[in-house]
Design an enzyme around this catalytic site. Structure first.
Site, PDB file in Angstrom:
ATOM      1  N   GLU A 107       0.821  -1.211   0.000  1.00  0.00           N
ATOM      2  CA  GLU A 107       0.000   0.000   0.000  1.00  0.00           C
ATOM      3  C   GLU A 107       0.855   1.261   0.000  1.00  0.00           C
ATOM      4  O   GLU A 107       1.960   1.288   0.558  1.00  0.00           O
ATOM      5  CB  GLU A 107      -0.906   0.006   1.236  1.00  0.00           C
ATOM      6  CG  GLU A 107      -1.869   1.184   1.279  1.00  0.00           C
ATOM      7  CD  GLU A 107      -2.702   1.225   2.556  1.00  0.00           C
ATOM      8  OE1 GLU A 107      -3.455   2.206   2.745  1.00  0.00           O
ATOM      9  OE2 GLU A 107      -2.586   0.286   3.362  1.00  0.00           O
ATOM     10  N   TYR A 108       0.322   2.291  -0.593  1.00  0.00           N
ATOM     11  CA  TYR A 108       0.921   3.626  -0.567  1.00  0.00           C
ATOM     12  C   TYR A 108       1.141   4.034   0.888  1.00  0.00           C
ATOM     13  O   TYR A 108       0.232   3.922   1.722  1.00  0.00           O
ATOM     14  CB  TYR A 108      -0.037   4.602  -1.253  1.00  0.00           C
ATOM     15  CG  TYR A 108       0.434   6.025  -1.369  1.00  0.00           C
ATOM     16  CD1 TYR A 108       1.103   6.469  -2.504  1.00  0.00           C
ATOM     17  CD2 TYR A 108       0.196   6.942  -0.350  1.00  0.00           C
ATOM     18  CE1 TYR A 108       1.521   7.788  -2.633  1.00  0.00           C
ATOM     19  CE2 TYR A 108       0.612   8.265  -0.455  1.00  0.00           C
ATOM     20  CZ  TYR A 108       1.279   8.676  -1.594  1.00  0.00           C
ATOM     21  OH  TYR A 108       1.688   9.983  -1.710  1.00  0.00           O
ATOM     22  N   ARG A 111       3.696   7.455   5.598  1.00  0.00           N
ATOM     23  CA  ARG A 111       4.885   7.731   6.417  1.00  0.00           C
ATOM     24  C   ARG A 111       6.017   8.236   5.540  1.00  0.00           C
ATOM     25  O   ARG A 111       6.849   9.030   5.961  1.00  0.00           O
ATOM     26  CB  ARG A 111       5.351   6.469   7.155  1.00  0.00           C
ATOM     27  CG  ARG A 111       4.423   5.997   8.268  1.00  0.00           C
ATOM     28  CD  ARG A 111       5.075   4.877   9.048  1.00  0.00           C
ATOM     29  NE  ARG A 111       6.211   5.370   9.820  1.00  0.00           N
ATOM     30  CZ  ARG A 111       7.172   4.586  10.331  1.00  0.00           C
ATOM     31  NH1 ARG A 111       7.141   3.282  10.107  1.00  0.00           N
ATOM     32  NH2 ARG A 111       8.157   5.103  11.022  1.00  0.00           N
ATOM     33  N   HIS A 197      -9.140 -18.383  -6.908  1.00  0.00           N
ATOM     34  CA  HIS A 197     -10.007 -18.965  -5.879  1.00  0.00           C
ATOM     35  C   HIS A 197     -10.327 -17.940  -4.803  1.00  0.00           C
ATOM     36  O   HIS A 197     -11.493 -17.745  -4.428  1.00  0.00           O
ATOM     37  CB  HIS A 197      -9.337 -20.187  -5.257  1.00  0.00           C
ATOM     38  CG  HIS A 197      -9.966 -20.641  -3.977  1.00  0.00           C
ATOM     39  ND1 HIS A 197     -11.297 -21.019  -3.893  1.00  0.00           N
ATOM     40  CD2 HIS A 197      -9.458 -20.756  -2.716  1.00  0.00           C
ATOM     41  CE1 HIS A 197     -11.575 -21.358  -2.639  1.00  0.00           C
ATOM     42  NE2 HIS A 197     -10.487 -21.200  -1.907  1.00  0.00           N
ATOM     43  N   ARG A 206     -18.388  -9.538  -1.362  1.00  0.00           N
ATOM     44  CA  ARG A 206     -18.457  -8.101  -1.586  1.00  0.00           C
ATOM     45  C   ARG A 206     -19.377  -7.683  -2.720  1.00  0.00           C
ATOM     46  O   ARG A 206     -19.722  -6.501  -2.828  1.00  0.00           O
ATOM     47  CB  ARG A 206     -17.049  -7.551  -1.817  1.00  0.00           C
ATOM     48  CG  ARG A 206     -16.100  -7.797  -0.638  1.00  0.00           C
ATOM     49  CD  ARG A 206     -16.673  -7.299   0.678  1.00  0.00           C
ATOM     50  NE  ARG A 206     -15.735  -7.502   1.787  1.00  0.00           N
ATOM     51  CZ  ARG A 206     -15.948  -7.130   3.045  1.00  0.00           C
ATOM     52  NH1 ARG A 206     -17.090  -6.529   3.361  1.00  0.00           N
ATOM     53  NH2 ARG A 206     -15.048  -7.353   3.970  1.00  0.00           N
TER      54      ARG A 206
END
Length: 308
Positions: A107-108, A111, A197, A206
């Site tokens: 992830e971006y 920090r 899978h 979702r």
């Protein structure tokens, strides 16, 4: 299988190659796009048959095997396919996404880098009311006139939080601390790599109507715009046997069988034994399992025995 010394040809899916890197827009400033992939419907067939040779089986036979695997939950062959996405998503939505731990994620980092200057906005007609039946869900929409007031204040909050954040950075405050009051609506970006899978499991949860609307928007794009192009036979089987299937517990099918046989007494006895018909002050107590069974009975155009 290929003889030793002969080069192997990497599976290519022309429909997916055509959209590699193409951003599919989601929400007001989000996106999802495919960065890379491995495998195809043929790879699933190959893994299942092990000794499968290209061209020795017809398409309808491949389709039959994939549908058999999906129908009987033989999941390992689907793990032979992998895909990597680049996503841009609000942080509150990403928190739900990252709960699907069967993936590789990068992830971006706020920090190391300045936070993305974008936050998800809510239109006046998009404010949802809290569900009275589901503590974690929503239902219906707030009157747009009232929603407009909330949207205006939302914009003010976003602007103020960003202003304070940038003032902290200008004052030399570390990025890791300056970020702490940014809203959860702030967009983040990530690479998300998973096998087919586990991706289908993500979509099953979702894309469901009960999932939060924001993450459902991403799942819908991934399923309908990407997986359907990548592994169309598998996606068809997924919709048929998982996403749109009607699953029944042992108690449910026994009740339904009794109702279908016009044996109301037996249906009531089965439901009562399962604790679905407990009463409080002469009325049926709330029971989620019973409510789900009632919905399935109606879907099958069958009467609910304790209502008639």
């Amino acid at each position: 299988m290929n003889e030793p010394g002969f080069p192997l040809e990497r599976p290519h899916v022309a429909a997916l190659d055509a959209i590699l890197g193409k951003p599919f827009r989601v929400l007001d400033d989000g996106l999802v796009r495919v960065i890379d992939y491995m495998g195809s419907d043929e790879s699933i067939v190959q893994a299942a048959r092990v000794s499968y040779g290209a061209g020795t089986k017809r398409i309808h036979e491949d389709r039959g095997l994939i549908r058999y695997l999906m129908r009987h939950r033989h999941t390992t062959p689907f793990e032979m396919c992998e895909i990597k996405f680049h996503v841009r998503v609000p942080m509150d939505c990403w928190r739900q996404w990252i709960r699907h731990r069967t993936a590789s994620v990068n992830e971006y980092s706020t920090r190391y880098s300045v936070a993305i200057d974008s936050a998800q906005r809510t239109a006046a007609g998009e404010w949802r009311l809290q569900s009275k039946q589901n503590k974690q869900g929503s239902e219906e929409y707030l009157d747009p006139a009232r929603g407009g007031e909330l949207s205006e204040k939302e914009g003010e909050l976003h602007a103020l939080s960003r202003k304070i954040y940038e003032e902290r950075l200008a004052a030399g405050i570390s990025r890791e601390q300056a970020r702490k009051d940014l809203p959860l609506s702030t967009y983040t970006e990530a690479y998300w790599k998973t096998n087919l899978h586990n991706l289908l499991h993500f979509l099953r949860l979702r894309m469901d109507p009960h999932a939060q609307e924001e993450i459902r928007a991403y799942a819908d794009v991934i399923g309908r715009e990407i997986v359907s192009r990548w592994c169309p036979i598998t996606y068809e089987a997924f919709l048929d046997y998982s996403m749109n299937a009607l699953e029944l517990s042992a108690t449910e099918w026994r009740v339904i069988a009794a109702v279908a046989a016009s044996d109301k007494t037996a249906a009531l006895e089965i439901a009562k034994a399962a604790g679905m018909l407990n009463q409080i002050e002469g009325r049926l107590a709330k029971n989620r399992e019973r409510e789900e069974l009632e919905a399935k009975l109606r879907q099958l155009n069958l009467p609910v025995p304790w209502e008639s």
